[in-house]
Design an enzyme around this catalytic site. Structure first.
Site, PDB file in Angstrom:
ATOM      1  N   ARG A   1       0.863  -1.179   0.000  1.00 58.75           N
ATOM      2  CA  ARG A   1       0.000   0.000   0.000  1.00 58.75           C
ATOM      3  C   ARG A   1       0.899   1.228   0.000  1.00 58.75           C
ATOM      4  NH1 ARG A   1       2.257   2.012   3.632  1.00 58.75           N
ATOM      5  NH2 ARG A   1       0.758   3.674   3.571  1.00 58.75           N
TER       6      ARG A   1
ATOM      7  N   ASP B   1      -2.180  10.725  -2.248  1.00 59.38           N
ATOM      8  CA  ASP B   1      -2.504   9.668  -3.218  1.00 59.38           C
ATOM      9  C   ASP B   1      -2.870  10.247  -4.572  1.00 59.38           C
ATOM     10  OD1 ASP B   1      -3.036   8.543  -0.395  1.00 59.38           O
ATOM     11  OD2 ASP B   1      -2.726   6.823  -1.716  1.00 59.38           O
TER      12      ASP B   1
HETATM   13  O1  MRU Z   1      -4.606   3.234   2.113  1.00 55.28           O
HETATM   14  P1  MRU Z   1      -3.126   3.424   2.038  1.00 55.28           P
HETATM   15  O2  MRU Z   1      -2.387   2.910   3.211  1.00 55.28           O
HETATM   16  O3  MRU Z   1      -2.568   2.947   0.714  1.00 55.28           O
HETATM   17  O4  MRU Z   1      -2.971   5.004   2.046  1.00 55.28           O
HETATM   18  C1  MRU Z   1      -1.693   5.560   2.016  1.00 55.28           C
HETATM   19  C2  MRU Z   1      -1.699   7.016   2.180  1.00 55.28           C
HETATM   20  O5  MRU Z   1      -2.730   7.655   2.280  1.00 55.28           O
HETATM   21  C3  MRU Z   1      -0.375   7.707   2.134  1.00 55.28           C
HETATM   22  O6  MRU Z   1      -0.381   8.837   2.938  1.00 55.28           O
HETATM   23  C4  MRU Z   1      -0.143   8.120   0.688  1.00 55.28           C
HETATM   24  O7  MRU Z   1      -0.122   7.012  -0.155  1.00 55.28           O
HETATM   25  C5  MRU Z   1       1.050   8.935   0.516  1.00 55.28           C
HETATM   26  S1  MRU Z   1       2.588   8.074   0.647  1.00 55.28           S
HETATM   27  C6  MRU Z   1       3.015   7.636  -0.909  1.00 55.28           C
END
Ligand code: MRU
Length: 356
Positions: free
Chosen positions: A49, A238
């Site tokens: 993730r 994201d």
């Molecule tokens: O749901 P996730 O754990 O994939 O979400 C990750 C995040 O929201 C991070 O803050 C985001 O990807 C930025 S780091 C590359």
């Protein structure tokens, strides 16, 4: 470096090996992905993730599709499925599209080309991350200078370290750089309910590098800011729309509001692949993932016997809703820290930095 600063790598059989992030911090295990479908499951189930790493696995997933079957129809079908495996992090679509374009224009060996391109995408993320580290740490040092302080308190949300973007991450990259430069830094880590990426992953990462940090419940940041205990907030993202609106882990918006109310700089660290020039109004148009309500209702941890367990923490039939991300409007963001420098969150400045 494998498994320390990279959440993924190619193993000697040419398959993709990843750290299983659903098991951290209690168990350190890896999973081998042998097919495009394995990559899709890994992304959907959050074995991997974080926007950058999702993009990397997207690219490597296309490579695995080519390894299974070099028929272009199959590769296009699997690429589409990979592209749709999670909706918010645009790095996934960005990386899969680069892979497809390269393969559709390929006149040589398809598998070699896919492998080379996927590795290039990962390695370039690593270079972007080290640039973000430097620009971000310069900001930390500037804040300390302006305040006449010898140390700095940073607040971060979710996990935007090397588990999320190879090799330093995005939001954590300047923190790692601060450690390298000998800056006296302390990090408040939001636990980041419901999946606890802060408490489980960021704390684990920072602990590996002996970086001074404190986990706080998600509701604590506002009070800390009000009491002058936070000098700067930094998060990853994201997806950032062309007008500078920021999609990041649910709860980011509330922190940005609190930072704004207390005149605390709120920075968002991103590589170029997180920008989405197609979306002009992020608040309205960035797609937000909704995940299972069980992620809200159950909590994972070590039980008294030291075994990993899951517990229901709500009434059995209670209803819950689980939006994965929220949008922080551009006006609440002090700046984007990118591999090209620091940029204001408005369309003109973003275009000037990335499209001029
Ligand atoms: O749901 P996730 O754990 O994939 O979400 C990750 C995040 O929201 C991070 O803050 C985001 O990807 C930025 S780091 C590359």
């Amino acid at each position: 470096m494998n498994g320390k600063y990279r959440a993924l790598w190619l193993n000697e059989d040419g398959y993709v090996e990843v750290i299983d992030q659903t098991k951290l911090p209690f168990e350190e295990e890896t999973v081998i992905l042998k097919s495009a479908d394995d990559a899709i499951v890994a992304i959907k189930d959050m074995i991997v993730r974080g926007a950058g790493v999702i993009g990397n696995i997207g690219a490597l997933g296309v490579y695995l599709a080519v390894k299974e079957n070099s028929d272009l129809k199959y590769i296009i079908k699997k690429s589409k499925e990979i592209r749709e495996s999670r909706p918010t992090a645009v790095n996934l679509m960005w990386a899969v599209d680069i892979m497809l374009e390269t393969l559709l224009n390929c006149e040589g060996d398809l598998l070699e080309t896919a492998k080379k391109e996927a590795i290039k995408i990962c390695d370039e993320d690593s270079e972007r991350s080290s640039q973000i580290a430097k620009y971000g740490c310069d900001i930390f040092e500037q804040i300390m200078k302006e305040k006449g302080k010898k140390s700095i308190n940073v607040l971060t949300h979710c996990n935007a370290g090397w588990l999320a973007i190879v090799d330093d991450g995005s939001a954590l990259a300047p923190i790692y750089e601060a450690k390298r430069r000998g800056v006296d830094i302390h990090v408040y880590v939001d636990e980041t309910r419901p999946r606890n990426q802060g408490a489980n992953l960021t704390s684990w990462e920072l602990g590996q590098d002996e970086i001074n940090h404190t986990i706080i419940p998600d509701n604590t940041g506002g009070y800390l800011m009000q009491q002058g205990l936070v000098d700067v907030c930094i998060v990853g993202a994201d997806r950032v729309s062309a007008n500078g609106d920021v999609a990041n882990k649910i709860g980011t918006y509330l922190k940005a509001l609190a930072a704004n109310d207390n005149n605390i700089p709120f920075y968002v660290a991103i590589p170029e692949g997180t920008l989405d020039f197609e979306i002009k109004d992020g608040v309205k148009d960035i797609p937000i993932e909704t995940r299972s309500e069980d992620e809200v209702k159950y909590i994972r941890g070590l039980n008294k016997e030291g075994k990993v367990d899951e517990l229901l923490i709500t009434p059995k039939g209670a209803k819950a809703v689980n939006y994965g991300f929220d949008i922080t409007p551009a006006r609440l963001v002090t700046g984007l820290i990118t591999e090209k420098g620091v940029c204001k969150t408005n369309e003109e400045d973003i275009y000037k930095m990335f499209r001029a």
